[in-house]
Scaffold this motif. Structure first.
Motif, PDB file in Angstrom:
ATOM      1  N   THR A 137      89.983  27.080  42.670  1.00 16.46           N
ATOM      2  CA  THR A 137      90.395  25.446  42.899  1.00 16.46           C
ATOM      3  C   THR A 137      89.177  24.655  43.547  1.00 16.46           C
ATOM      4  O   THR A 137      89.023  23.526  43.499  1.00 16.46           O
ATOM      5  N   GLY A 138      88.293  25.448  44.461  1.00 18.96           N
ATOM      6  CA  GLY A 138      87.102  25.024  45.190  1.00 18.96           C
ATOM      7  C   GLY A 138      87.579  24.292  46.501  1.00 18.96           C
ATOM      8  O   GLY A 138      86.802  23.775  47.016  1.00 18.96           O
ATOM      9  N   THR A 139      88.511  24.876  47.111  1.00 21.56           N
ATOM     10  CA  THR A 139      89.022  23.966  48.133  1.00 21.56           C
ATOM     11  C   THR A 139      88.294  24.906  49.229  1.00 21.56           C
ATOM     12  O   THR A 139      88.041  25.926  49.313  1.00 21.56           O
ATOM     13  N   THR A 140      87.842  23.983  50.349  1.00 18.71           N
ATOM     14  CA  THR A 140      87.439  24.623  51.612  1.00 18.71           C
ATOM     15  C   THR A 140      88.438  25.694  52.228  1.00 18.71           C
ATOM     16  O   THR A 140      88.064  26.685  52.707  1.00 18.71           O
ATOM     17  N   ASP A 141      89.691  25.150  52.172  1.00 14.26           N
ATOM     18  CA  ASP A 141      90.787  26.088  52.741  1.00 14.26           C
ATOM     19  C   ASP A 141      90.774  27.369  52.171  1.00 14.26           C
ATOM     20  O   ASP A 141      90.935  28.483  52.746  1.00 14.26           O
ATOM     21  N   ALA A 142      90.655  27.248  50.769  1.00 14.44           N
ATOM     22  CA  ALA A 142      90.741  28.569  50.051  1.00 14.44           C
ATOM     23  C   ALA A 142      89.536  29.347  50.504  1.00 14.44           C
ATOM     24  O   ALA A 142      89.580  30.578  50.458  1.00 14.44           O
ATOM     25  N   TRP A 143      88.220  28.853  50.481  1.00 16.14           N
ATOM     26  CA  TRP A 143      86.956  29.534  50.775  1.00 16.14           C
ATOM     27  C   TRP A 143      87.377  30.381  52.255  1.00 16.14           C
ATOM     28  O   TRP A 143      86.997  31.433  52.621  1.00 16.14           O
ATOM     29  N   LYS A 144      87.831  29.340  53.234  1.00 18.78           N
ATOM     30  CA  LYS A 144      88.144  29.862  54.571  1.00 18.78           C
ATOM     31  C   LYS A 144      89.147  31.132  54.467  1.00 18.78           C
ATOM     32  O   LYS A 144      88.862  32.080  55.088  1.00 18.78           O
ATOM     33  N   MET A 145      90.019  31.087  53.411  1.00 16.78           N
ATOM     34  CA  MET A 145      91.100  32.192  53.342  1.00 16.78           C
ATOM     35  C   MET A 145      90.263  33.369  52.793  1.00 16.78           C
ATOM     36  O   MET A 145      90.684  34.376  53.338  1.00 16.78           O
ATOM     37  N   TYR A 146      89.353  33.341  51.988  1.00 12.53           N
ATOM     38  CA  TYR A 146      88.418  34.278  51.459  1.00 12.53           C
ATOM     39  C   TYR A 146      87.756  34.889  52.528  1.00 12.53           C
ATOM     40  O   TYR A 146      87.794  36.167  52.825  1.00 12.53           O
ATOM     41  N   ILE A 147      87.231  34.329  53.334  1.00 11.34           N
ATOM     42  CA  ILE A 147      86.232  34.723  54.606  1.00 11.34           C
ATOM     43  C   ILE A 147      87.244  35.613  55.629  1.00 11.34           C
ATOM     44  O   ILE A 147      86.772  36.431  56.065  1.00 11.34           O
ATOM     45  N   THR A 148      88.400  34.763  55.932  1.00 12.81           N
ATOM     46  CA  THR A 148      89.236  35.419  57.069  1.00 12.81           C
ATOM     47  C   THR A 148      90.062  36.443  56.538  1.00 12.81           C
ATOM     48  O   THR A 148      90.449  37.628  57.243  1.00 12.81           O
ATOM     49  N   GLU A 149      90.593  36.501  55.365  1.00 10.09           N
ATOM     50  CA  GLU A 149      91.494  37.302  54.862  1.00 10.09           C
ATOM     51  C   GLU A 149      91.193  38.468  53.798  1.00 10.09           C
ATOM     52  O   GLU A 149      91.662  39.619  54.285  1.00 10.09           O
ATOM     53  N   CYS A 150      90.213  37.973  53.063  1.00  8.14           N
ATOM     54  CA  CYS A 150      89.791  39.144  52.492  1.00  8.14           C
ATOM     55  C   CYS A 150      88.430  39.725  52.860  1.00  8.14           C
ATOM     56  O   CYS A 150      88.489  41.140  53.060  1.00  8.14           O
ATOM     57  N   ILE A 151      87.492  39.073  53.475  1.00  4.77           N
ATOM     58  CA  ILE A 151      86.210  39.492  53.990  1.00  4.77           C
ATOM     59  C   ILE A 151      86.619  40.170  55.297  1.00  4.77           C
ATOM     60  O   ILE A 151      85.872  40.886  55.840  1.00  4.77           O
ATOM     61  N   GLY A 152      87.554  39.208  56.179  1.00  7.34           N
ATOM     62  CA  GLY A 152      87.622  39.709  57.366  1.00  7.34           C
ATOM     63  C   GLY A 152      86.769  39.453  58.570  1.00  7.34           C
ATOM     64  O   GLY A 152      86.613  40.354  59.557  1.00  7.34           O
ATOM     65  N   THR A 153      86.126  38.241  58.486  1.00 11.14           N
ATOM     66  CA  THR A 153      85.472  37.977  59.298  1.00 11.14           C
ATOM     67  C   THR A 153      85.713  36.404  59.658  1.00 11.14           C
ATOM     68  O   THR A 153      86.747  35.751  59.381  1.00 11.14           O
ATOM     69  N   THR A 154      84.935  35.528  60.597  1.00 10.51           N
ATOM     70  CA  THR A 154      85.115  34.322  61.046  1.00 10.51           C
ATOM     71  C   THR A 154      84.240  33.297  60.482  1.00 10.51           C
ATOM     72  O   THR A 154      83.196  33.433  60.058  1.00 10.51           O
ATOM     73  N   VAL A 155      84.915  32.239  60.122  1.00  6.91           N
ATOM     74  CA  VAL A 155      84.279  31.065  59.706  1.00  6.91           C
ATOM     75  C   VAL A 155      83.477  30.470  60.735  1.00  6.91           C
ATOM     76  O   VAL A 155      84.048  30.346  61.678  1.00  6.91           O
ATOM     77  N   THR A 156      82.184  30.260  60.131  1.00  5.98           N
ATOM     78  CA  THR A 156      81.227  29.646  61.213  1.00  5.98           C
ATOM     79  C   THR A 156      80.843  28.337  60.441  1.00  5.98           C
ATOM     80  O   THR A 156      80.759  28.311  59.246  1.00  5.98           O
ATOM     81  N   ALA A 157      80.101  27.711  61.152  1.00  9.04           N
ATOM     82  CA  ALA A 157      79.513  26.373  60.556  1.00  9.04           C
ATOM     83  C   ALA A 157      78.286  26.711  59.530  1.00  9.04           C
ATOM     84  O   ALA A 157      78.293  26.208  58.434  1.00  9.04           O
ATOM     85  N   ASP A 158      77.511  27.641  59.963  1.00  2.95           N
ATOM     86  CA  ASP A 158      76.580  28.474  59.068  1.00  2.95           C
ATOM     87  C   ASP A 158      77.148  28.910  57.865  1.00  2.95           C
ATOM     88  O   ASP A 158      76.561  28.548  56.633  1.00  2.95           O
ATOM     89  N   ARG A 159      78.153  29.816  58.015  1.00  2.00           N
ATOM     90  CA  ARG A 159      78.730  30.345  56.582  1.00  2.00           C
ATOM     91  C   ARG A 159      79.391  29.071  55.699  1.00  2.00           C
ATOM     92  O   ARG A 159      78.968  29.113  54.508  1.00  2.00           O
ATOM     93  N   GLN A 160      79.889  28.043  56.487  1.00  2.48           N
ATOM     94  CA  GLN A 160      80.611  27.045  55.585  1.00  2.48           C
ATOM     95  C   GLN A 160      79.256  26.146  54.990  1.00  2.48           C
ATOM     96  O   GLN A 160      79.689  25.742  53.801  1.00  2.48           O
ATOM     97  N   ALA A 161      78.445  25.863  55.739  1.00  2.00           N
ATOM     98  CA  ALA A 161      77.245  25.231  54.934  1.00  2.00           C
ATOM     99  C   ALA A 161      76.846  25.853  53.828  1.00  2.00           C
ATOM    100  O   ALA A 161      76.404  25.230  52.862  1.00  2.00           O
ATOM    101  N   GLY A 162      76.473  27.104  53.812  1.00  2.00           N
ATOM    102  CA  GLY A 162      76.149  27.964  52.823  1.00  2.00           C
ATOM    103  C   GLY A 162      77.021  27.984  51.419  1.00  2.00           C
ATOM    104  O   GLY A 162      76.590  27.861  50.362  1.00  2.00           O
ATOM    105  N   TRP A 163      78.560  27.909  51.787  1.00  2.00           N
ATOM    106  CA  TRP A 163      79.374  27.800  50.956  1.00  2.00           C
ATOM    107  C   TRP A 163      79.344  26.570  50.250  1.00  2.00           C
ATOM    108  O   TRP A 163      79.459  26.339  49.055  1.00  2.00           O
ATOM    109  N   GLU A 164      79.243  25.433  51.008  1.00  3.99           N
ATOM    110  CA  GLU A 164      79.106  24.075  50.329  1.00  3.99           C
ATOM    111  C   GLU A 164      77.832  23.677  49.698  1.00  3.99           C
ATOM    112  O   GLU A 164      77.985  23.370  48.503  1.00  3.99           O
ATOM    113  N   LYS A 165      76.691  24.417  49.857  1.00  3.86           N
ATOM    114  CA  LYS A 165      75.500  24.466  49.067  1.00  3.86           C
ATOM    115  C   LYS A 165      75.775  25.150  47.832  1.00  3.86           C
ATOM    116  O   LYS A 165      75.397  24.492  46.707  1.00  3.86           O
ATOM    117  N   ALA A 166      76.526  26.285  47.927  1.00  3.85           N
ATOM    118  CA  ALA A 166      76.437  27.107  46.606  1.00  3.85           C
ATOM    119  C   ALA A 166      77.669  26.428  45.658  1.00  3.85           C
ATOM    120  O   ALA A 166      77.503  26.576  44.607  1.00  3.85           O
TER     121      ALA A 166
END
Length: 175
Positions: A137-166
Motif C-alpha cells: 500500500t506504500g504507507t509509512t505505517d506499513a514501512w514502520k511495521m516492516y522495520i520494527t516487526e520484521c527487521i527487528g530494529t528501530t525506526v530512525t529519521a535517517d531510515r525513514q528518509a531513505g524509505w521516502e526517497k526509495a
C-alpha cells in the motif's frame, strides 16, 4: 535512492563497494527470484540495503564489527546460514565452511546475486503477510511495521528518509 552510490571512489572498503548501476541487476534479479512484485516492497528492500550498507559501500559489518554479519542488508549470522542453506549451489561450500560464520558470509558476499538477494529472501521467508500486504500500500505505517516487526530494529529519521526517497523514486505514493 542511494545518493552516494554513483561511484566507489574513496570508498573505505573498496573491494566491497558497488555502484547503483552495478547493484541494480542483482537487486532486480532478487526481486524476481523471491517473487517481490510490488513497488512498495521493493522500495522497502532497497532503502534497507542502502541504509545498512552505506549506499552499497560495504557488505560486511565493520561497525561494530560483528563476525559473520553482512550481505547488503547486514543480516545476522544465523540468518546468513539459513539463507546460504537455501541456495543449492552453495552446498559444497557450506560443507567446507561448517559453522564458521565468516566463511559462510564469504560464500554469500563473493557473489552479487547472493549478496544483494538476502534482503528479498528475508522478506519472503521471515516477514508475515500482514507486513508484506501493508508495504504494497506504500504507507509509512506499513514501512514502520516492516522495520520494527520484521527487521527487528528501530525506526530512525535517517531510515525513514531513505524509505521516502526509495518510495518516491519507485512511484510509491507515501502516505
Amino acid at each position: 535512492m542511494a545518493p552516494n552510490s554513483k561511484t566507489c571512489a574513496g570508498a573505505q572498503f573498496a573491494a566491497e563497494c558497488k555502484t547503483a548501476a552495478q547493484a541494480a541487476p542483482f537487486i532486480n534479479a532478487s526481486l524476481k527470484t523471491y517473487g517481490i512484485t510490488s513497488a512498495g516492497e521493493a522500495a522497502a528492500l532497497i532503502s534497507l540495503m542502502a541504509f545498512e550498507s552505506g549506499d552499497f559501500k560495504y557488505n560486511t559489518n565493520h561497525f561494530p564489527g560483528r563476525p559473520g554479519q553482512g550481505t547488503r542488508n547486514m543480516q545476522m549470522p544465523a540468518f546468513n546460514m539459513e539463507y546460504a542453506k537455501s541456495i543449492p549451489a552453495l552446498k559444497d561450500g557450506l560443507a567446507k565452511a561448517g559453522t564458521d560464520v565468516k566463511a559462510v558470509l564469504a560464500l554469500l558476499t563473493s557473489n552479487g546475486e547472493y549478496d544483494f538477494g538476502s534482503a528479498a529472501w528475508f522478506m519472503k521467508t521471515k516477514c508475515d503477510e500482514k507486513v508484506r500486504s501493508g508495504l504494497k500500500t506504500g504507507t509509512t505505517d506499513a514501512w514502520k511495521m516492516y522495520i520494527t516487526e520484521c527487521i527487528g530494529t528501530t525506526v530512525t529519521a535517517d531510515r525513514q528518509a531513505g524509505w521516502e526517497k526509495a518510495a518516491k523514486a519507485m512511484g510509491v505514493p507515501v502516505h
